[in-house]
Design an enzyme around this catalytic site. Structure first.
Site, PDB file in Angstrom:
ATOM      1  N   CYS A  69       1.124  -1.662  -0.109  1.00 23.09           N
ATOM      2  CA  CYS A  69      -0.271  -0.066   0.203  1.00 23.09           C
ATOM      3  C   CYS A  69       0.865   1.209  -0.037  1.00 23.09           C
ATOM      4  O   CYS A  69       0.918   1.924  -1.039  1.00 23.09           O
ATOM      5  CB  CYS A  69      -0.759   0.110   1.631  1.00 23.09           C
ATOM      6  SG  CYS A  69      -1.773  -1.123   1.027  1.00 23.09           S
ATOM      7  N   VAL A  91       1.011   4.287  -2.906  1.00 23.66           N
ATOM      8  CA  VAL A  91       0.098   5.384  -2.739  1.00 23.66           C
ATOM      9  C   VAL A  91       1.643   6.405  -2.953  1.00 23.66           C
ATOM     10  O   VAL A  91       1.523   7.541  -3.725  1.00 23.66           O
ATOM     11  CB  VAL A  91      -0.036   5.336  -1.043  1.00 23.66           C
ATOM     12  CG1 VAL A  91      -0.742   7.301  -0.514  1.00 23.66           C
ATOM     13  CG2 VAL A  91      -0.874   5.202  -0.673  1.00 23.66           C
TER      14      VAL A  91
HETATM   15  S1  SF4 Z   1       0.299  -2.117   4.414  1.00 23.28           S
HETATM   16 FE1  SF4 Z   1      -1.241  -2.799   2.726  1.00 23.28          FE
HETATM   17  S2  SF4 Z   1      -0.187  -4.542   1.803  1.00 23.28           S
HETATM   18 FE2  SF4 Z   1       1.217  -4.074   3.623  1.00 23.28          FE
HETATM   19  S3  SF4 Z   1      -0.236  -5.369   5.590  1.00 23.28           S
HETATM   20 FE3  SF4 Z   1      -1.476  -3.164   5.361  1.00 23.28          FE
HETATM   21  S4  SF4 Z   1      -3.111  -3.868   3.687  1.00 23.28           S
HETATM   22 FE4  SF4 Z   1      -1.513  -5.607   3.176  1.00 23.28          FE
END
Ligand code: SF4
Ligand code: SF4
Lengths: 589, 457
Positions: free
Chosen positions: B106, B110
């Site tokens: 994520c 981003v």
């Molecule tokens: S930030 Fe995103 S990729 Fe990382 S554990 Fe949380 S949901 Fe999964």
């Protein structure tokens, strides 16, 4: 420091360390061998985190620094440290993770902080995983609205006393203000709602998350309920997480002695207990790393003093009980403590001696957490095993070198990221539990407040200390030390066991435990005995790959003695059978 | 336990409770482990990577290796280029993989890190040794689910590796979907029994179900080799098993290398396995041998013997979409009634296909995508079922509602059958039937009145 035995007990050296039954390699050589594979920049960094120990003057270790990208590390993130450790075990409040689904999902029931709600408090929300399950739209347009709605929905369904909200990495980046959402929800719903800015990237490990959680718990819960428990000798056990039921074991032992636990931060704990924990007389700290902040803040604001204890290992447990007794200075309590220790030790000694007869001289290595790699050395020592190498996953220099080093620790950019709360004495409720005269008298008697000497002071000279061990170093360690057992975590467990070396998970206990206090110690001795002496390790190599052993030849080949023996029996039977058959076939007369 | 869950349903638009899905990167990491000699790399903060490795380890009870870019605040502000470049340098010099499969998290999504550009620069400055390969997949978790992550990494394999040389090879590609090593092994066994040459990717058998030999191998024997995945561009056809996890990879290969794709479902149950065998037979130009027909016959025999225990039983199913779609067909073959079927993953194909399957035989079935276990539990509270089939996270529901429970799908954190018993193929159906029967009869034997406690069943 361990007291030298005069003369040393059989199997132990003059400093009280078990004598290994096989030679242990020279740690500096091992260290250099481990560092060899690294590119120069990586090597330069790792050099500071791998050291040969000197208990008398612990060398300066690189700790609480960034993990190098591309290095296979045990470490997790700030969110994991915050959500999972200090606040996660509170079982009657809701925990909502604001972010995409994963972070919340992985922290769902994967830490073994067991809870057994008290009668009359039937709610246990620990089986629930709650998240705003952020979608692309929220990443682009902001997720505050969704978070506010999620809090409202959670309240409508569960009607909890309090809701805690946690930020994950993307939330910090898109700039959602979770604290203002929480403030508004608090007003609107009339319950306690508070947030933690514990985005994973905030620190170098889980450790930053512990600090953030300490701050939040202190700010939003501690002190909300001024109702001391009626029992005398009230303490809080800090930095104990009830993994595998450890807190229950400690609780039961203390109770036997007549000491009352107001709250265990944080294991099997309710909201109410946290809110009134400032009414205890003393804080005893198990895991210094994860909760020393709380101990310090409670002392500053409410006057609750703290001491370091350790209920892992028989001697250590006895020592810790005596220290608590000394603090209260009550003769009846002291007598009772001695009585309990005598009873428990009498029950434990035969188990210890029996297990030691099989484990004396074996070696262990441990790489885990922020206190267990130290505490568990005592349990191994109890059964004659030497810890040849150890290190923490996310500790700081003081956990290695002792708190004396605190003023010398440089605050780097990553640590500066984490808020230091400005705490002052509470104008009404600050109440130092001891007068300066009492403190002076205690200290004169060898009693120390806020004392933690760290791991190195209690580890043998020249043993290897490794901070934030990498996978590569672990492989080398197994190759060069060939330890009889390694204590580590889930990600290493099966790697180590593929090598044929048993690995005890010291985060989750492999679903075993409890290992704290005296009964727990007996459990641990038996467990290590089972693991090291398990027959499974002898099954690894098939007989045809083993060097020919004349004793084994018994079962091999058509003409082996075993086959000859069977042949003799079978041919005897056949001979006996023939005449009978002939008789049966004979015509009736 | 779960004592905050009531039958009264409060509408939720924002709060997910007890999810039936997780995030993309874990699927990508799993798929990457199905390439021989591959180091999966998580580009983001180290927490994600730690969570994914831990979770996969708890499921497989095997070493799960992966590296991370270990972002701290600086990388989050200035981008992860320096981190990834340094990571690649370290990975190749310390852990010497053949190939590194980067997935995003994520955070890096981003930030908007452009992985191909970073990798190209790393290559130019010599951080990637000659002959070594780096591939990547974008796996933002605020889109899709872990199943999409798997699919995206498979697509990356095709995009980066598969090539058409012009010389067709007498082999069939199989993209197995997000299934267990035991399932992949079973698919290979069936293909071998048919005498069909296949290339299967990813292939985690012999990677995540390795032996204990006293020697640890960072890159075990198993996994599809880069050469095999490369050669997939020259195959006769691709059989893709599952809409959500496998079809995209096959479609990509079709458009990139002109390899025709057969879009099938996971071969769970008789019908779906028949379709798989038939398709493979046709493409490979082989006959179905008697041994496979015998296997099938034994399964039909079992189903006929046990029909009375399954007929009309109400079942609740939760799982990944491809798995639920396929399992539902087996349940229908047994004439059970899948009354509730959910998946946590988004995607309309799930509800569409499930309605096709259930509207006739179970007209009032409740079917829902992007659902969660909390809601499924509420449905069960309103109108109970005879059997629950879900991953390990279903065990709390099973306990409080006293339901026979069969663990199925990903993850299974508390039992071992999935480590060696497949659920695909005729043998897989026998395993599932066996587990369901045990669950149903164990409950009956535990709870029935003494006079109904019978020796023979
Ligand atoms: S930030 Fe995103 S990729 Fe990382 S554990 Fe949380 S949901 Fe999964
Ligand atoms: S996204 Fe951040 S908070 Fe979530 S697991 Fe990854 S590092 Fe931790």
């Amino acid at each position: 420091m361990s007291v030298p035995a005069h003369p040393p007990a059989a199997g132990y050296d003059s400093a009280g360390f078990p004598l290994p039954s096989a030679p242990v390699p020279e740690s500096e050589a091992v260290r250099l061998e481990m560092l060899k594979a690294y590119p120069p920049k990586t090597r330069k960094k790792r050099e500071k985190q791998l050291l040969a120990n000197d208990p008398a003057t612990p060398p300066e270790i690189g700790a609480n620094t960034r993990t190098i990208p591309g290095i296979i590390t045990q470490r997790g993130c700030t969110y994991a440290g915050c959500r999972g450790v200090v606040i996660g075990p509170i079982h009657d409040i809701l925990h909502i993770t604001h972010g995409p689904v994963g972070c919340s999902y992985y922290s769902w029931l994967t830490r073994r902080n067991l809870a057994r709600p008290k009668p009359g408090q039937p709610v246990n929300y620990l089986q629930y995983c709650m998240t705003t399950d952020m979608m692309e739209e929220e990443v682009i347009f902001g997720g505050e609205k969704k978070l506010a709605a999620a809090i409202r929905e959670a309240h409508a369904i569960f009607k909890p006393k309090a809701i805690a909200v946690y930020s994950t990495c993307p939330v910090g980046l898109i700039g959602d203000d979770i604290h203002s959402v929480c403030r508004k929800a608090k007003e609107e719903l009339g319950i306690n709602v508070f947030g933690f800015s514990c985005e994973g990237y905030k620190g170098v490990s889980q450790s930053a998350g512990h600090h953030i959680a300490n701050n939040g718990v202190f700010k939003h819960m501690v002190g909300l309920l001024d109702e001391p428990d009626p029992q005398p000798f009230r303490i809080n056990v800090l930095g104990e997480y009830n993994i595998g039921g450890d807190a229950w074991e400690i609780d039961a032992l203390l109770q036997k002695c007549g000491i009352h636990v107001t709250a265990t931060l944080s294991g099997d704990i309710s909201y109410e207990q946290i809110c009134k924990c400032h009414t205890a007389d003393l804080n005893v700290v198990m895991c210094h790393r994860s909760i020393n902040y709380m101990a310090e803040m409670m002392e500053t604001k409410f006057g609750v003093p703290w001491i370091k204890v350790n209920f892992i290992g028989a001697e250590q447990t006895a020592k810790s009980l005596r220290k608590i007794g000394q603090f209260f200075g009550d003769q009846r309590l002291t007598d009772r403590i001695e009585e309990v220790i005598a009873q428990e030790m009498a029950a434990l000694r035969p188990v210890q001696a029996d297990v030691r007869s099989r484990l004396q001289g074996k070696t262990a290595a441990m790489f885990v957490g922020g206190s267990r790699a130290h505490h568990y050395q005592h349990l191994f020592k109890d059964v004659g095993m030497l810890t040849v190498a150890a290190g923490y996953e996310f500790a700081h220099r003081d956990d290695y070198e002792g708190r004396a080093v605190l003023p010398k620790i440089k605050v780097d950019a990553d640590s500066r990221n984490i808020e230091e709360l400005d705490v002052e004495a509470d104008p009404q409720r600050y109440n130092p539990r001891k007068t300066p005269e009492q403190i002076a008298a205690l200290q004169a008697g060898g009693f120390n407040f806020k004392d933690y000497d760290g791991m190195m002071a209690e580890m043998k000279k020249s043993s290897l200390v490794i901070d934030d061990i990498s996978h590569h170093e672990m492989e080398k360690l197994i190759e060069l030390y060939k330890p009889d057992i390694i204590g580590s975590g889930i990600k290493d467990k099966f790697v180590i066991e593929k090598f044929g070396v048993p690995c005890k998970q010291l985060h989750s206990y492999d679903q075993g435990g409890p290992y704290a206090a005296f009964t727990g110690a007996a459990n641990f001795y038996r467990e290590i005995d089972r693991m090291i002496n398990s027959k499974v390790w002898q099954l690894v190599t098939p007989s045809w790959k083993k060097p020919a052993d004349p004793a084994l030849a018994l079962g091999r080949g058509i003409d082996s003695p075993a086959n000859q023996a069977v042949r003799a029996v079978v041919s005897g039977l056949a001979k006996a059978w023939k005449p009978r058959q002939a008789a049966a076939a004979a015509p009736e007369s | 336990m779960l004592n905050g869950t009531t039958a009264e349903i409060v509408e939720r638009k924002a709060l997910r409770i007890n999810p039936a899905k997780t995030c993309q990167p874990i699927g990508a990491m799993y798929a990457a482990l199905g390439i021989h000699g591959c180091m999966p790399h998580s580009h983001g903060s180290q927490g994600c990577c730690s969570y994914h490795r831990s979770h996969l380890t708890r499921h497989f009870k095997e070493p799960v290796m992966a590296t991370t870019s270990s972002f701290t605040e600086g990388a989050s502000v200035f981008g992860g280029m320096a981190n990834l470049t340094q990571a690649l340098r370290n990975i190749f010099s310390i852990y010497s993989p053949e190939i590194v499969a980067v997935h995003t998290t994520c955070l890096s999504e981003v930030i908007g890190d452009d992985i191909p550009t970073i990798v190209r620069k790393a290559q130019e400055e010599g951080s990637i040794p000659e002959g070594k390969i780096v591939i990547h997949a974008n796996t933002p978790s605020f889109v899709g689910s872990h199943v999409y992550g798997f699919s995206n990494m498979v697509m990356a394999m095709v995009n980066y590796l598969s090539e058409k040389t012009g010389t067709t090879r007498n082999q069939v590609n199989i993209i197995p979907g997000f299934v267990e090593p035991a399932d992949m092994r079973e698919i290979k066994r069936l293909a071998a029994a048919l005498g069909a040459d296949i290339v299967m990717f990813p292939d985690t058998s012999n990677v995540l179900d390795g032996p204990l030999t006293g020697q640890y191998k960072m890159y075990p024997e198993g996994g599809a080799t880069v050469a095999q995945i490369r050669s997939a561009g020259d195959s006769i056809a691709t059989i893709a098993l599952g809409h959500f996890a496998a079809h995209v990879g096959a479609a990509t290969l079709e458009s990139k290398c002109n390899v025709p794709a057969a879009f099938l479902e996971l071969p769970i149950g008789i019908g779906a396995t028949d379709r798989f065998i038939d398709t493979l037979r046709n493409y490979a130009g082989v006959q179905v041998p008697a041994a496979v027909e015998l296997e099938r016959g034994r399964l039909v025999d079992l189903m006929s013997d046990l029909h009375q225990y399954f007929h009309g039983r109400r079942v609740a199913v939760s799982g990944d979409p491809d798995q639920v779609i396929a399992l539902t067909q087996l349940l229908l073959e047994l004439e059970m009634k899948p009354v509730y079927a959910i998946t946590g993953s988004p995607g309309n194909q799930f509800e569409k296909r499930m309605h096709e399957l259930l509207d006739g035989p179970v007209p009032n079935a409740r079917i829902k995508q992007t659902a969660d276990l909390f809601e499924l539990h509420q449905w069960i509270k309103r109108e109970p079922v005879d059997l629950l089939i879900a991953n390990t996270y279903g065990k709390h529901i099973a306990r409080v509602e006293n339901l026979p429970f069969v663990r199925f799908g990903f993850p299974i954190l508390d039992r071992t059958s999935h480590r060696f018993n497949p659920t695909v193929g005729y043998v897989g159906a026998m395993n599932l039937i066996n587990q369901m029967l045990n669950a149903l009869l164990d409950k009956k034997d535990r709870e029935c009145a003494e006079e109904w406690f019978e020796l023979v069943q």
